[in-house]
Design an enzyme around this catalytic site. Structure first.
Site, short mmCIF file in Angstrom:
data_model
loop_
_atom_site.label_atom_id
_atom_site.label_comp_id
_atom_site.label_asym_id
_atom_site.label_seq_id
_atom_site.Cartn_x
_atom_site.Cartn_y
_atom_site.Cartn_z
N GLY A 45 0.79 -1.23 0.00
CA GLY A 45 0.00 0.00 0.00
C GLY A 45 0.82 1.28 0.00
O GLY A 45 0.35 2.33 -0.44
N ASP A 101 0.83 3.37 4.36
CA ASP A 101 -0.20 4.16 3.68
C ASP A 101 -1.21 4.74 4.66
O ASP A 101 -1.57 5.91 4.56
CB ASP A 101 -0.90 3.30 2.60
CG ASP A 101 -1.39 1.95 3.12
OD1 ASP A 101 -1.21 1.65 4.32
OD2 ASP A 101 -1.96 1.18 2.32
N ASP A 104 -5.06 2.73 10.47
CA ASP A 104 -6.50 2.53 10.62
C ASP A 104 -6.75 1.94 12.01
O ASP A 104 -6.80 2.67 12.99
CB ASP A 104 -6.98 1.62 9.47
CG ASP A 104 -8.49 1.51 9.38
OD1 ASP A 104 -9.16 1.69 10.40
OD2 ASP A 104 -9.03 1.25 8.28
N ARG A 166 -4.99 0.76 -7.01
CA ARG A 166 -3.73 1.31 -6.48
C ARG A 166 -3.20 2.41 -7.39
O ARG A 166 -2.53 3.32 -6.95
CB ARG A 166 -2.66 0.22 -6.36
CG ARG A 166 -2.92 -0.80 -5.28
CD ARG A 166 -1.65 -1.60 -4.99
NE ARG A 166 -1.92 -2.85 -4.30
CZ ARG A 166 -2.13 -2.96 -2.99
NH1 ARG A 166 -2.09 -1.91 -2.22
NH2 ARG A 166 -2.35 -4.14 -2.45
P1 XMP Z 1 -4.58 -1.23 10.18
O1 XMP Z 1 -4.12 0.07 10.82
O2 XMP Z 1 -6.06 -1.44 10.36
O3 XMP Z 1 -4.34 -1.05 8.63
O4 XMP Z 1 -3.79 -2.40 10.63
C1 XMP Z 1 -3.97 -2.18 7.93
C2 XMP Z 1 -3.78 -2.01 6.49
O5 XMP Z 1 -5.06 -2.15 5.94
C3 XMP Z 1 -5.15 -1.39 4.83
N1 XMP Z 1 -6.22 -0.40 5.06
C4 XMP Z 1 -6.85 0.17 4.06
N2 XMP Z 1 -6.69 0.01 2.75
N3 XMP Z 1 -8.36 1.62 2.40
C5 XMP Z 1 -7.46 0.73 1.91
O6 XMP Z 1 -7.33 0.61 0.70
C6 XMP Z 1 -8.58 1.84 3.72
O7 XMP Z 1 -9.43 2.68 4.10
C7 XMP Z 1 -7.78 1.06 4.59
N4 XMP Z 1 -7.69 0.99 5.94
C8 XMP Z 1 -6.70 0.07 6.17
C9 XMP Z 1 -3.83 -0.69 4.62
O8 XMP Z 1 -3.02 -1.41 3.72
C10 XMP Z 1 -3.23 -0.69 5.99
O9 XMP Z 1 -1.82 -0.67 5.93
#
Ligand code: XMP
Length: 179
Positions: A45, A101, A104, A166
């Site tokens: 990402g 990226d 979350d 992407r």
């Molecule tokens: P977290 O902080 O939840 O984020 O461990 C893990 C990974 O999940 C993907 N991610 C997203 N990818 N839109 C996306 O395309 C989103 O809104 C989103 N939220 C999380 C992202 O790769 C991140 O590193």
């Protein structure tokens, strides 16, 4: 692809401006020391953010890659993060900057932080393009944040849904029927 997009949250000019500013903030934090800097992008990402960011960074650096999987075509953090490719470079006593990226739920950066601290870096910091403040837990901090966004699933500029989008140049939200 354009027909799948509901609305653009951050356009490519806004991204370019903020990424350049972030590079200034990062450069101010790292004097060009002998030991150098190791950037650790979390694949896949972060690739576009990484490519744009590092071309504005003046200091000597190495890159070491890590791959963490958490979403498999899902729009919620339904799974725990797992490491699918570990770091391929020695970071002992190095200044390490993790590039991701989006922050979350924080599962990814919590796992990455644990793994990297075991390897005894001199310093460990994190830069993320996006952060969802309503979700990110207090124990997972990012030192550099590009934009804070609301809790909705976004695509583009490296971020995917089910492997697609992407290459979309803006950060955007898909039409509801596309999720
Ligand atoms: P977290 O902080 O939840 O984020 O461990 C893990 C990974 O999940 C993907 N991610 C997203 N990818 N839109 C996306 O395309 C989103 O809104 C989103 N939220 C999380 C992202 O790769 C991140 O590193």
């Amino acid at each position: 692809m354009e027909g799948d997009i509901d609305r653009i949250l951050i356009d490519q000019d806004g991204l370019a401006r903020r990424v350049r500013e972030m590079a200034g903030e990062i450069a101010a934090c790292y004097p060009d020391e002998d030991t150098g800097l190791v950037l650790v992008p979390i694949l896949a990402g972060s690739i576009i953010f990484l490519a744009d960011l590092i071309r504005h960074l003046p200091m000597k650096m190495k890159l070491g890659m890590m791959t963490v999987s958490s979403y498999a075509g899902a729009v919620t953090a339904s799974q725990d993060a797992s490491l699918t490719r570990d770091l391929n470079i020695d970071i002992t006593d190095q200044h390490v900057l993790v590039i991701d990226d989006i922050l979350d739920t924080g599962k990814t950066l919590r796992l990455v932080g644990q793994r990297l601290r075991e390897r005894k870096p001199r310093t460990l910091r994190t830069a993320v393009l996006l952060r969802k403040p309503s979700k990110a837990p207090p124990d997972v901090m990012a030192d550099f944040v590009g934009f804070e966004i609301a809790d909705e699933f976004v695509v583009g500029y490296g971020l995917d849904y089910d492997g697609h989008y992407r290459n979309y140049p803006h950060i955007a939200v898909l039409k509801p029927e596309k999720y």
